[in-house]
Design a protein around this motif. Structure first.
Motif, PDB file in Angstrom:
ATOM      1  N   ASP A 368      -7.096 -26.762 -99.119  1.00  0.00           N
ATOM      2  CA  ASP A 368      -7.593 -28.071 -99.562  1.00  0.00           C
ATOM      3  C   ASP A 368      -8.075 -28.009-101.009  1.00  0.00           C
ATOM      4  O   ASP A 368      -7.888 -28.967-101.776  1.00  0.00           O
ATOM      5  CB  ASP A 368      -8.728 -28.534 -98.652  1.00  0.00           C
ATOM      6  CG  ASP A 368      -8.258 -28.802 -97.228  1.00  0.00           C
ATOM      7  OD1 ASP A 368      -7.052 -29.056 -97.046  1.00  0.00           O
ATOM      8  OD2 ASP A 368      -9.095 -28.737 -96.308  1.00  0.00           O
ATOM      9  N   ILE A 369      -8.691 -26.912-101.393  1.00  0.00           N
ATOM     10  CA  ILE A 369      -9.212 -26.781-102.756  1.00  0.00           C
ATOM     11  C   ILE A 369      -8.075 -26.642-103.762  1.00  0.00           C
ATOM     12  O   ILE A 369      -8.090 -27.249-104.833  1.00  0.00           O
ATOM     13  CB  ILE A 369     -10.164 -25.573-102.832  1.00  0.00           C
ATOM     14  CG1 ILE A 369     -11.424 -25.851-102.004  1.00  0.00           C
ATOM     15  CG2 ILE A 369     -10.531 -25.257-104.273  1.00  0.00           C
ATOM     16  CD1 ILE A 369     -12.214 -24.618-101.686  1.00  0.00           C
ATOM     17  N   THR A 371      -4.905 -27.653-103.426  1.00  0.00           N
ATOM     18  CA  THR A 371      -4.149 -28.905-103.544  1.00  0.00           C
ATOM     19  C   THR A 371      -4.923 -29.972-104.313  1.00  0.00           C
ATOM     20  O   THR A 371      -4.325 -30.942-104.802  1.00  0.00           O
ATOM     21  CB  THR A 371      -3.796 -29.445-102.145  1.00  0.00           C
ATOM     22  OG1 THR A 371      -4.994 -29.552-101.363  1.00  0.00           O
ATOM     23  CG2 THR A 371      -2.815 -28.520-101.443  1.00  0.00           C
ATOM     24  N   ALA A 372      -6.256 -29.805-104.430  1.00  0.00           N
ATOM     25  CA  ALA A 372      -7.059 -30.768-105.178  1.00  0.00           C
ATOM     26  C   ALA A 372      -6.997 -30.549-106.684  1.00  0.00           C
ATOM     27  O   ALA A 372      -7.488 -31.394-107.450  1.00  0.00           O
ATOM     28  CB  ALA A 372      -8.517 -30.708-104.715  1.00  0.00           C
ATOM     29  N   PRO A 374      -5.681 -30.924-110.251  1.00  0.00           N
ATOM     30  CA  PRO A 374      -4.835 -32.001-110.803  1.00  0.00           C
ATOM     31  C   PRO A 374      -3.411 -31.548-111.082  1.00  0.00           C
ATOM     32  O   PRO A 374      -3.174 -30.436-111.570  1.00  0.00           O
ATOM     33  CB  PRO A 374      -5.561 -32.386-112.102  1.00  0.00           C
ATOM     34  CG  PRO A 374      -6.971 -31.977-111.884  1.00  0.00           C
ATOM     35  CD  PRO A 374      -6.921 -30.754-111.027  1.00  0.00           C
ATOM     36  N   ARG A 375      -2.486 -32.426-110.757  1.00  0.00           N
ATOM     37  CA  ARG A 375      -1.073 -32.124-110.976  1.00  0.00           C
ATOM     38  C   ARG A 375      -0.761 -31.954-112.458  1.00  0.00           C
ATOM     39  O   ARG A 375       0.170 -31.229-112.832  1.00  0.00           O
ATOM     40  CB  ARG A 375      -0.218 -33.258-110.393  1.00  0.00           C
ATOM     41  CG  ARG A 375       1.282 -33.010-110.454  1.00  0.00           C
ATOM     42  CD  ARG A 375       1.672 -31.872-109.554  1.00  0.00           C
ATOM     43  NE  ARG A 375       3.044 -31.412-109.808  1.00  0.00           N
ATOM     44  CZ  ARG A 375       3.591 -30.380-109.194  1.00  0.00           C
ATOM     45  NH1 ARG A 375       2.897 -29.714-108.284  1.00  0.00           N
ATOM     46  NH2 ARG A 375       4.826 -30.030-109.467  1.00  0.00           N
ATOM     47  N   ALA A 400      -9.255 -23.617-109.482  1.00  0.00           N
ATOM     48  CA  ALA A 400      -9.777 -23.784-108.120  1.00  0.00           C
ATOM     49  C   ALA A 400     -10.822 -22.732-107.766  1.00  0.00           C
ATOM     50  O   ALA A 400     -11.341 -22.742-106.643  1.00  0.00           O
ATOM     51  CB  ALA A 400      -8.622 -23.713-107.118  1.00  0.00           C
TER      52      ALA A 400
END
Length: 495
Positions: A368-369, A371-372, A374-375, A400
């Motif tokens: 979860d961290i 994937t959080a 920023p793209r 992350a």
């Protein structure tokens, strides 16, 4: 009358008042050039708040004060009747009266009315027919205080119910009388909601303070009996259990072997869980397709729902014997002696099984961290010519890192506080060793041991459990401080 019944009455009065407030608000006619300050729903909430909040506050205060009043009355009754015989503490006498009162509540009204002046020998059969067991130390003189306790509690509940109901009705009537076009109902309702949010957010703080104070009080009592230096720096754990009233020896309470076992087993578990869980999270977040992720992530999280006692059985029945047998085979091939050098209950067994239990915590939280992140950071790195692996290593993971550190801290706290796996996989022997193939135990296991059995609650053998608990609390607090320092440092760098 039970507390739930009183709350139901308050809720009913408040709901009726809210409906009446809504209808009255809908019927208001604003003068020319004006409009209602608040919507009808806020007027309904305003009436509901005035009916429910004051009455529930009075209910909470009454429920807090009633046990004190009842206990004082019972204490005075026991003192005046001279029931407490030699060798019986007042606290034990009050507990026996409370147990007797609990049984008397099960009697019908006619039997209860006639039981006050009867001897205990006549009361016991009545209670036994109702399936209530009474302690053998209960005496005849305890019957009147028990009857008085039941009657006083019933009268207090009825009086409290009447007061709370009247307050709820009065609050509803007062709020209904104040509904008007320019009533700032929305502002006042928001103030009430704001106060409720503050109270709810303070519960965690107050609970923590209560836990600390409860443990600290008993810990100070323990250190008044045992030298703190022998506890914190002692290397021998031998409490010499003594049954209640036996006057056994005090024993030795060395913390070092327990703390060493706790940290050793947690370190082995983290060494296994962190790489596996973190690599699984990186794969699911950066490399896995949507179909694979939708299957792998739930399967990993299934491990988090398995009870720890099941992991303990797995360690006891499967992992421990497997490590013992394979070590015997290896030793036989090397030396010709098929003696096992890994015990079935060992640090390695407990660490491996606990590591399996911790994998979903590391993988799910880290996923979860990651994937959080920023793209745009990934796109910028890839646009500069970096490969996907270089992007993960040099951009995604550093960004992350604060969250991953928090996840690892949560995992470490879970490992330090685990009990059942250690009991079945590592045993209960308190010893100092650096050999991971031997048995050790942890602080949590000894806390359970010290609070189990027929022990005097005010003996050092029991009070040491609170000293062990406060030690674990301080240990996790230090871990939190270290993690917050790391998080604060890197968060400033990557935000």
């Amino acid at each position: 009358m039970s507390s739930l019944a009183i709350i139901a009455i308050v809720a009913l009065v408040a709901a009726i008042g809210a409906v009446l407030g809504y209808r009255k608000s809908r019927g208001l006619v604003a003068p020319a050039g004006q409009k209602l300050h608040s919507r009808p729903t806020y007027h309904a909430s305003y009436v509901f708040s005035w009916a429910a909040v004051p009455s529930l506050i009075i209910l909470a205060i009454g429920l807090s004060l009633a046990p004190v009043l009842v206990s004082r009355t019972v204490h005075d009754e026991l003192a005046s009747n001279g029931v407490v015989r030699e060798g019986m503490t007042p606290e034990l006498a009050e507990q026996l009266v409370s147990a007797l009162a609990s049984g008397l509540r099960a009697l019908p009204a006619d039997e209860f009315a006639a039981v006050r002046n009867q001897p205990i020998e006549a009361v016991v059969p009545l209670l036994q027919r109702r399936g209530v067991a009474i302690a053998t130390a209960t005496e005849t003189g305890m019957v009147p205080p028990a009857v008085e306790k039941v009657r006083l509690e019933g009268n207090l509940r009825l009086g409290l119910a009447a007061i709370v109901t009247l307050v709820a009705l009065g609050g509803a009537v007062f709020a209904l009388s104040r509904i008007a076009v320019r009533l700032r109902a929305r502002n006042q309702v928001e103030h009430v909601v704001h106060a409720i949010l503050i109270v709810c957010s303070s519960i965690a703080i107050l609970t923590t303070v209560g836990i600390i104070m409860s443990m600290l009080t008993e810990t100070l009592d323990f250190f008044s009996r045992v030298d703190p230096t022998t506890f914190f720096f002692g290397t021998v754990w031998d409490p010499r259990f003594a049954a209640s009233g036996s006057g056994g020896e005090q024993g030795q309470f060395g913390l070092v072997p327990l703390l060493a076992g706790t940290l050793y087993i947690a370190a082995v578990a983290m060494l296994f869980a962190v790489p596996v869980g973190l690599f699984a999270a990186i794969y699911m977040a950066e490399y896995a397709s949507g179909a694979v992720r939708s299957v792998v992530k739930p399967l990993l999280e299934v491990l988090a729902g398995i009870p720890t006692i099941v992991y303990g059985f797995f360690a006891l029945v499967t992992v421990g014997p497997f490590l013992r047998d394979i070590s015997a085979d290896i030793n036989g091939l090397l030396t010709g002696d098929y003696t096992s050098f890994i015990q079935a209950q060992s640090i390695l067994t407990a660490g491996l099984v606990m590591g399996i239990m911790l994998i979903p915590f590391v993988s799910s939280l880290s996923d979860d961290i990651i994937t959080a992140v920023p793209r745009s950071l990934r796109d910028g790195s890839l646009g500069l010519g970096a490969t996907r692996s270089e992007t993960v290593k040099r951009v995604v993971l550093p960004a992350a890192l604060p969250g991953i550190v928090s996840a690892l801290l949560l995992t470490a706290s879970r490992a330090i506080g685990e009990t059942m796996i250690v009991v079945l996989a590592a045993g209960v022997a308190a010893r100092l060793t650096i050999n991971p193939f031997e048995a050790m135990t942890t602080v949590t296991v000894k806390i359970v041991n010290q609070l189990t059995g027929d022990l005097e609650f005010n003996s050092p053998q029991t009070l040491v459990a609170f000293a062990l608990g406060i030690t674990l609390f301080v240990l996790t607090l230090i871990l939190n401080i270290i993690a917050l320092t790391i998080v604060r440092k890197y968060r400033e760098q990557y935000e």
